[in-house]
Design a protein around this motif. Structure first.
Motif, short mmCIF file in Angstrom:
data_model
loop_
_atom_site.label_atom_id
_atom_site.label_comp_id
_atom_site.label_asym_id
_atom_site.label_seq_id
_atom_site.Cartn_x
_atom_site.Cartn_y
_atom_site.Cartn_z
N GLU A 138 -16.11 33.61 -47.37
CA GLU A 138 -16.81 34.48 -48.32
C GLU A 138 -16.93 33.83 -49.69
OE1 GLU A 138 -18.57 37.26 -47.79
OE2 GLU A 138 -18.13 36.81 -45.69
N ASP A 182 -4.94 39.72 -40.74
CA ASP A 182 -4.42 39.89 -42.10
C ASP A 182 -3.09 39.17 -42.27
OD1 ASP A 182 -6.60 41.54 -42.78
OD2 ASP A 182 -5.58 43.30 -41.97
N SER A 222 -11.55 34.67 -45.92
CA SER A 222 -11.68 34.79 -47.36
C SER A 222 -12.39 33.57 -47.95
CB SER A 222 -10.30 34.95 -48.00
OG SER A 222 -10.39 34.93 -49.40
N GLU A 223 -12.02 32.39 -47.49
CA GLU A 223 -12.65 31.17 -47.99
C GLU A 223 -14.11 31.08 -47.57
OE1 GLU A 223 -10.08 27.89 -46.97
OE2 GLU A 223 -8.60 28.50 -48.48
#
Length: 172
Positions: free
Chosen positions: A79, A67, A76-77
């Motif tokens: 996803e 995190d 995140s990218e």
């Protein structure tokens, strides 16, 4: 990095296809479907999952937090990319059924996906991989290389569409 080069070669085809669509051309639905297949099978299932299952946990064990750092950004990218690929697949299916709006949607989403993935690869090459070189010891790097190769050997037969697209990109 060789996998990134292969993905970038297919992104060149994807960008050219988006340009054709913007010009009002109607490329074959099969090409749209091949791009989706490559992105699902090679870029995501083979490449991103190796990072998620092997590299990122190794970086976390070496002290790089998930995190608030590059690992979290990459996850995140991944996803976001999966969501875009799902939308590309839906649009390609519509285009395959003769819906011209599906083609326009494919062009729009595929352009967004290509932009995301190019920026993502640049971040990995310029930030994440150099950090991995610093954070991981030689034994861990060797273990990762062996695990990557074992996964690649198990999946080689599944990325034939990627080979076809990479060849098309190579010859222009």
């Amino acid at each position: 990095m060789a996998e990134h080069e292969r993905i970038l070669a297919v992104l060149d085809v994807q960008d050219a296809l988006c340009d054709e669509i913007r010009r009002g051309d109607h490329p074959p639905a099969g090409l749209c479907e091949q791009i989706v297949t490559f992105m699902r099978v090679f870029a995501d299932d083979r490449h991103h999952h190796k990072e998620e299952d092997l590299l990122f946990p190794a970086l976390e064990r070496a002290g790089l937090p998930r995190d608030g750092g590059p690992v979290g950004v990459m996850l995140s990218e991944h996803e976001i990319g999966r969501g875009l690929i799902a939308r590309m697949a839906d649009a390609a299916e519509k285009w395959s059924a003769g819906d011209v709006a599906g083609l326009a949607a494919f062009g729009s989403v595929a352009a967004e996906h290509a932009s995301l993935l190019r920026a993502h690869i640049q971040k990995e090459n310029q930030i994440l991989f150099p950090m991995a070189e610093r954070f991981l010891d030689a034994a861990t790097k060797g273990d990762l290389a062996a695990q990557f190769e074992a996964r690649d050997a198990a999946r080689r037969d599944r990325d034939r569409p990627g080979a076809l697209l990479a060849e098309r990109a190579r010859i222009g």
